[in-house]
Design a protein around this motif. Structure first.
Motif, mmCIF file in Angstrom:
data_model
loop_
_atom_site.group_PDB
_atom_site.id
_atom_site.type_symbol
_atom_site.label_atom_id
_atom_site.label_comp_id
_atom_site.label_asym_id
_atom_site.label_seq_id
_atom_site.Cartn_x
_atom_site.Cartn_y
_atom_site.Cartn_z
ATOM 1 N N THR A 116 0.810 -1.224 0.000
ATOM 2 C CA THR A 116 0.000 0.000 0.000
ATOM 3 C C THR A 116 0.845 1.275 0.000
ATOM 4 O OG1 THR A 116 -0.170 0.013 2.429
ATOM 5 C CG2 THR A 116 -1.884 -1.160 1.196
ATOM 6 N N LEU A 173 0.378 3.752 -2.905
ATOM 7 C CA LEU A 173 -0.631 3.109 -3.747
ATOM 8 C C LEU A 173 -1.223 4.135 -4.719
ATOM 9 C CD1 LEU A 173 -2.263 0.441 -4.159
ATOM 10 C CD2 LEU A 173 -3.947 1.385 -2.556
ATOM 11 N N ALA A 181 0.149 5.797 2.071
ATOM 12 C CA ALA A 181 -0.605 5.287 0.926
ATOM 13 C C ALA A 181 -0.643 6.279 -0.238
ATOM 14 C CB ALA A 181 -2.030 4.926 1.345
#
Length: 324
Positions: A217, A220, A243
């Protein structure tokens, strides 16, 4: 040697009795060191007397990670937070120590914070607030609405599911992304896997993130994926700051690639004073407080999770919410 639980929760007398009842008939002792006056406060503080640290086999509370070396008998740590990252770093705890958290307690509180951010950004409220401080009367133009909007929720656990339910209540269509796409979640109309993320981002009016920290993540949402999103989209994050690539996000906002971003978590934390995100009018930042302003229901859930695990620990049963 018997088990010794040091309980740092800010409990009432009636709640303490429930914890005593949970260990009744077992070879487990429990010491209550929590401060009840902390109930309703933004952040609870765990303070364990020096004389208990040497004999504690379990602690309920977020003790300072740097103090963990002072607990040589520790075999279980129950946090009142959902995040346990500081305790999982090498050298903080011995490998055999079980770590459990309060996942399941914060969904409503964090979801409400995300929902407030989403609607504020849709209605240009942060920018109007800036104008107010300058005594400026200026129409900022078109506002957005969640009615009929497509809300993409990345991470559909407790937080994501609660947020989806709020969004559906005001007329949005919700799409979830999780590792197990076949597993449903409350509030989600359609579920997909992470392998479909690139095809889903261009369809979303709102992208809300509630994923844990992991290698998968990290960033991401990067520069490439920001380019896939609508220029009218709102991006929200209340999971882990890592993230979203902060440099790419600052660039996207400055170039009007997004309508706005709401961040309760950032990379790093605290967000450095020289970050351009502070000065971006389309970015709404709060200092990781979405779950910290405890609702009474949140506090009750934190306590219920800990109580269940105390019973399990005393009776040698597998612990719930185990993260290690």
């Amino acid at each position: 040697m018997g088990k010794m639980i040091v309980n740092c929760l800010p409990l009432t007398d009636a709640e303490k009795q429930k914890f005593r009842d949970a260990i009744a008939g077992t070879n487990t002792k429990q010491e209550f060191v929590g401060i009840s006056a902390q109930r309703g406060m933004m952040g609870w503080k765990a303070s364990v007397p020096d004389e208990l640290r040497a004999t504690a086999t379990a602690v309920i509370g977020n003790i300072p990670p740097t103090d963990c070396v002072q607990y040589p008998q520790l075999d279980w740590l129950q946090t009142w937070s959902a995040g346990v990252d500081p305790y999982l770093k090498p050298g903080v705890l011995n490998d055999h120590v079980q770590v459990t958290n309060a996942t399941g307690a914060y969904g409503q509180s964090v979801a409400e914070h995300l929902f407030a951010m989403m609607w504020s950004l849709m209605k240009n409220i942060p920018m109007y607030a800036r104008q107010q401080s300058e005594a400026r009367w200026h129409d900022l133009g078109t506002a957005l609405t969640p009615v009929g909007a497509t809300v993409l929720i990345i991470g559909t656990g407790d937080i994501g599911s609660h947020f989806a339910t709020l969004c559906k209540a005001v007329g949005a269509h919700t799409i979830g992304v999780r590792r197990k796409a076949t597993q449903p979640a409350n509030g989600i109309d359609d579920m997909h896997g992470f392998d479909e993320l690139d095809s889903l981002l261009p369809t979303a009016d709102v992208v809300a993130m509630a994923v844990p920290a992991s290698p998968d993540t990290t960033h991401l949402i990067d520069g490439r994926r920001l380019m896939l999103m609508k220029s009218t989209a709102v991006l929200l994050n209340a999971g882990r700051g890592s993230a979203i690539d902060p440099i790419a996000l600052a660039r996207a906002l400055s170039e009007d690639q997004l309508h706005g971003a709401g961040l309760d978590v950032t990379e790093p934390e605290p967000l450095p004073a020289d970050s351009p995100l502070w000065h971006e009018p389309h970015c709404l930042i709060t200092p990781h407080v979405a779950g910290g302003n405890h609702l009474a229901s949140t506090e009750q859930r934190i306590i219920a999770i800990a109580l269940d695990n105390v019973r399990r620990y005393a009776h040698d049963e597998p612990l719930a919410n185990r993260r290690r």
